[in-house]
Design a protein around this motif. Structure first.
Motif, PDB file in Angstrom:
ATOM      1  N   TYR A  13       0.834  -1.212   0.000  1.00 28.60           N
ATOM      2  CA  TYR A  13       0.000   0.000   0.000  1.00 28.60           C
ATOM      3  C   TYR A  13       0.864   1.256   0.000  1.00 28.60           C
ATOM      4  CZ  TYR A  13      -3.003   3.745   1.718  1.00 28.60           C
ATOM      5  OH  TYR A  13      -3.650   4.948   1.874  1.00 28.60           O
ATOM      6  N   SER A  14       1.879   1.268   0.866  1.00 27.98           N
ATOM      7  CA  SER A  14       2.750   2.454   0.947  1.00 27.98           C
ATOM      8  C   SER A  14       3.551   2.646  -0.333  1.00 27.98           C
ATOM      9  CB  SER A  14       3.695   2.332   2.146  1.00 27.98           C
ATOM     10  OG  SER A  14       2.974   2.399   3.352  1.00 27.98           O
ATOM     11  N   ILE A  15       3.975   1.539  -0.946  1.00 29.20           N
ATOM     12  CA  ILE A  15       4.738   1.628  -2.189  1.00 29.20           C
ATOM     13  C   ILE A  15       3.887   2.267  -3.286  1.00 29.20           C
ATOM     14  CG2 ILE A  15       5.868   0.278  -3.997  1.00 29.20           C
ATOM     15  CD1 ILE A  15       6.644  -1.734  -1.821  1.00 29.20           C
ATOM     16  N   ILE A  16       2.589   1.942  -3.285  1.00 31.65           N
ATOM     17  CA  ILE A  16       1.679   2.527  -4.281  1.00 31.65           C
ATOM     18  C   ILE A  16       1.256   3.931  -3.861  1.00 31.65           C
ATOM     19  CG2 ILE A  16      -0.594   2.306  -5.374  1.00 31.65           C
ATOM     20  CD1 ILE A  16      -0.262  -0.738  -5.084  1.00 31.65           C
ATOM     21  N   GLN A  17       0.833   4.079  -2.614  1.00 29.96           N
ATOM     22  CA  GLN A  17       0.299   5.342  -2.118  1.00 29.96           C
ATOM     23  C   GLN A  17       1.327   6.475  -2.168  1.00 29.96           C
ATOM     24  OE1 GLN A  17      -2.724   6.145  -1.264  1.00 29.96           O
ATOM     25  NE2 GLN A  17      -2.465   8.082  -0.187  1.00 29.96           N
ATOM     26  N   TYR A  18       2.585   6.156  -1.844  1.00 23.87           N
ATOM     27  CA  TYR A  18       3.609   7.188  -1.741  1.00 23.87           C
ATOM     28  C   TYR A  18       4.633   7.105  -2.870  1.00 23.87           C
ATOM     29  CZ  TYR A  18       1.509   7.718   2.833  1.00 23.87           C
ATOM     30  OH  TYR A  18       0.613   7.926   3.840  1.00 23.87           O
ATOM     31  N   GLY A  19       4.290   6.335  -3.882  1.00 20.77           N
ATOM     32  CA  GLY A  19       5.205   6.198  -5.009  1.00 20.77           C
ATOM     33  C   GLY A  19       5.200   7.426  -5.909  1.00 20.77           C
ATOM     34  N   THR A  20       6.371   7.777  -6.424  1.00 25.16           N
ATOM     35  CA  THR A  20       6.527   8.831  -7.418  1.00 25.16           C
ATOM     36  C   THR A  20       7.474   8.299  -8.494  1.00 25.16           C
ATOM     37  OG1 THR A  20       8.468   9.813  -6.339  1.00 25.16           O
ATOM     38  CG2 THR A  20       6.290  10.637  -5.656  1.00 25.16           C
ATOM     39  N   TYR A  21       7.559   9.015  -9.582  1.00 24.42           N
ATOM     40  CA  TYR A  21       8.472   8.601 -10.650  1.00 24.42           C
ATOM     41  C   TYR A  21       9.895   8.480 -10.122  1.00 24.42           C
ATOM     42  CZ  TYR A  21      11.398   8.861 -14.811  1.00 24.42           C
ATOM     43  OH  TYR A  21      12.359   8.609 -15.760  1.00 24.42           O
ATOM     44  N   ARG A  22      10.333   9.466  -9.339  1.00 29.80           N
ATOM     45  CA  ARG A  22      11.704   9.460  -8.814  1.00 29.80           C
ATOM     46  C   ARG A  22      11.932   8.285  -7.865  1.00 29.80           C
ATOM     47  NH1 ARG A  22      13.470  15.408  -6.876  1.00 29.80           N
ATOM     48  NH2 ARG A  22      15.427  14.279  -6.603  1.00 29.80           N
ATOM     49  N   LYS A  23      10.940   7.979  -7.041  1.00 22.69           N
ATOM     50  CA  LYS A  23      11.094   6.869  -6.100  1.00 22.69           C
ATOM     51  C   LYS A  23      11.142   5.526  -6.828  1.00 22.69           C
ATOM     52  CE  LYS A  23       8.916   9.187  -2.155  1.00 22.69           C
ATOM     53  NZ  LYS A  23       7.844   9.144  -1.144  1.00 22.69           N
ATOM     54  N   TYR A  24      10.269   5.351  -7.813  1.00 27.87           N
ATOM     55  CA  TYR A  24      10.274   4.093  -8.561  1.00 27.87           C
ATOM     56  C   TYR A  24      11.575   3.936  -9.351  1.00 27.87           C
ATOM     57  CZ  TYR A  24       5.265   3.617  -7.564  1.00 27.87           C
ATOM     58  OH  TYR A  24       4.051   3.482  -6.944  1.00 27.87           O
ATOM     59  N   LYS A  25      12.031   5.033  -9.949  1.00 32.79           N
ATOM     60  CA  LYS A  25      13.279   4.985 -10.716  1.00 32.79           C
ATOM     61  C   LYS A  25      14.452   4.623  -9.806  1.00 32.79           C
ATOM     62  CE  LYS A  25      16.261   7.838 -13.674  1.00 32.79           C
ATOM     63  NZ  LYS A  25      16.459   9.191 -14.261  1.00 32.79           N
ATOM     64  N   ASN A  26      14.475   5.218  -8.619  1.00 32.39           N
ATOM     65  CA  ASN A  26      15.541   4.925  -7.663  1.00 32.39           C
ATOM     66  C   ASN A  26      15.504   3.463  -7.233  1.00 32.39           C
ATOM     67  OD1 ASN A  26      17.585   5.901  -5.481  1.00 32.39           O
ATOM     68  ND2 ASN A  26      15.981   4.892  -4.294  1.00 32.39           N
TER      69      ASN A  26
END
Length: 307
Positions: A13-26
């Motif tokens: 849930y947190s990975i989806i809820q607080y995900g951004t392009y920069r976070k996923y790329k990192n």
């Protein structure tokens, strides 16, 4: 018995809820470095674990003995949150100590929430707090509250949590779920029960109680302390690097940085943020040994780990 939820299932849930392009790329970069066995990496942590309190008086039977009354400073906490707000999905605010003893625990949660970082707290709930505190906790933005209750009678409960007050715990749990409903809070409440021989006859009843009280999930977990210690005597050596040193940054209440939150009978210390910079630790020699599939066999504690 239900299978334990994996780290990823619990925090998806947190990975989806607080995900951004920069976070996923990192995170993708981190995983790529992990697959390559790269020891020096340019990615940042995707998950934080900050032990905001080392104090606890419940005295769990197999828990780590050191329960010094140390609280993590707000200044250092906010510094870490600000430093990693663009890479971190979630911060866990607990380890050995009881996080709800920290005088500013609600502020810690709110600050992370403001920076778009998910939060999780694990607690015994065996403490006296007023209604204002529980209301503030429920409305703080906390995503996941794990409540550790290992029995449904005082006798069974105290087999493990030797100084805990079962009636107080249940009273606090009911109050939290009532306030959650009153404030229409999105906080996710999980009743967690460690699987012991002495509580197996109570586990199904505990599950019914959990949902009757308004908990979102009931979870059985395996007691792993003795199994992990026994690994040392096995004729087995780990040959694969670990993912955690690529994605997790774990800081104790003393500002020590540890490699792992699972193994306590070996020294997992790799630096201290009061004496070392993040970059010195994150790409230092100790963490590099664990990232390297050829060198992990020389890191005591990691070399036989099955995790």
């Amino acid at each position: 018995m239900r299978k334990p939820l994996s780290y990823w299932q619990r925090h998806v849930y947190s990975i989806i809820q607080y995900g951004t392009y920069r976070k996923y790329k990192n995170f993708i970069k981190s995983y790529y470095f992990y697959l390559k066995g790269q020891t020096k990496i340019s990615s940042l942590p995707s998950f934080l674990k900050i032990e905001i309190s080392r104090y606890c008086d419940v005295n769990c039977k197999f828990c780590f003995a050191d329960k010094t009354d140390i609280m993590y400073s707000q200044h250092d906490y906010k510094k870490l949150i600000n430093q990693f707000k663009d890479s971190v999905f979630l911060v866990s605010l607990y380890d050995i100590g009881e996080p709800l003893h920290h005088p500013d625990v609600v502020e810690c949660i709110r600050y992370a929430h403001e920076k778009k970082i998910g939060t999780v707290v694990s607690t015994s709930l065996s403490m006296k707090k007023n209604d204002v505190f529980w209301g503030d906790l429920v409305t703080s933005g906390l995503d996941l509250l794990i409540v550790a209750i290992d029995g449904i009678t005082q006798k069974t409960y105290n087999e493990y949590r030797q100084n805990g007050n079962y009636d107080l715990v249940i009273s606090n749990l009911k109050k939290i779920n009532e306030l959650k409903k009153f404030y229409k809070s999105k906080i996710f409440v999980e009743w967690q029960m460690i699987d012991f021989e002495w509580n197996r006859s109570e586990q199904k009843i505990a599950e019914k109680m959990a949902y009757n009280y308004g908990c979102n999930r009931f979870r059985i977990i395996s007691e792993a302390t003795q199994d992990r210690i026994s690994w040392d005597g096995e004729n087995r050596t780990r040959k694969k690097n670990c993912l955690l040193p690529y994605i997790l940054f774990f800081v104790t209440a003393r500002n020590d940085v540890r490699l792992c939150y699972k193994i306590y009978h070996h020294d997992m210390h790799i630096g201290n943020l009061s004496n070392n910079s993040f970059s010195e630790i994150w790409n230092g020699p100790e963490i590099s040994r664990v990232r390297d599939p050829e060198q992990i066999i020389h890191r005591i504690g990691c070399n036989k780990c099955r995790e």
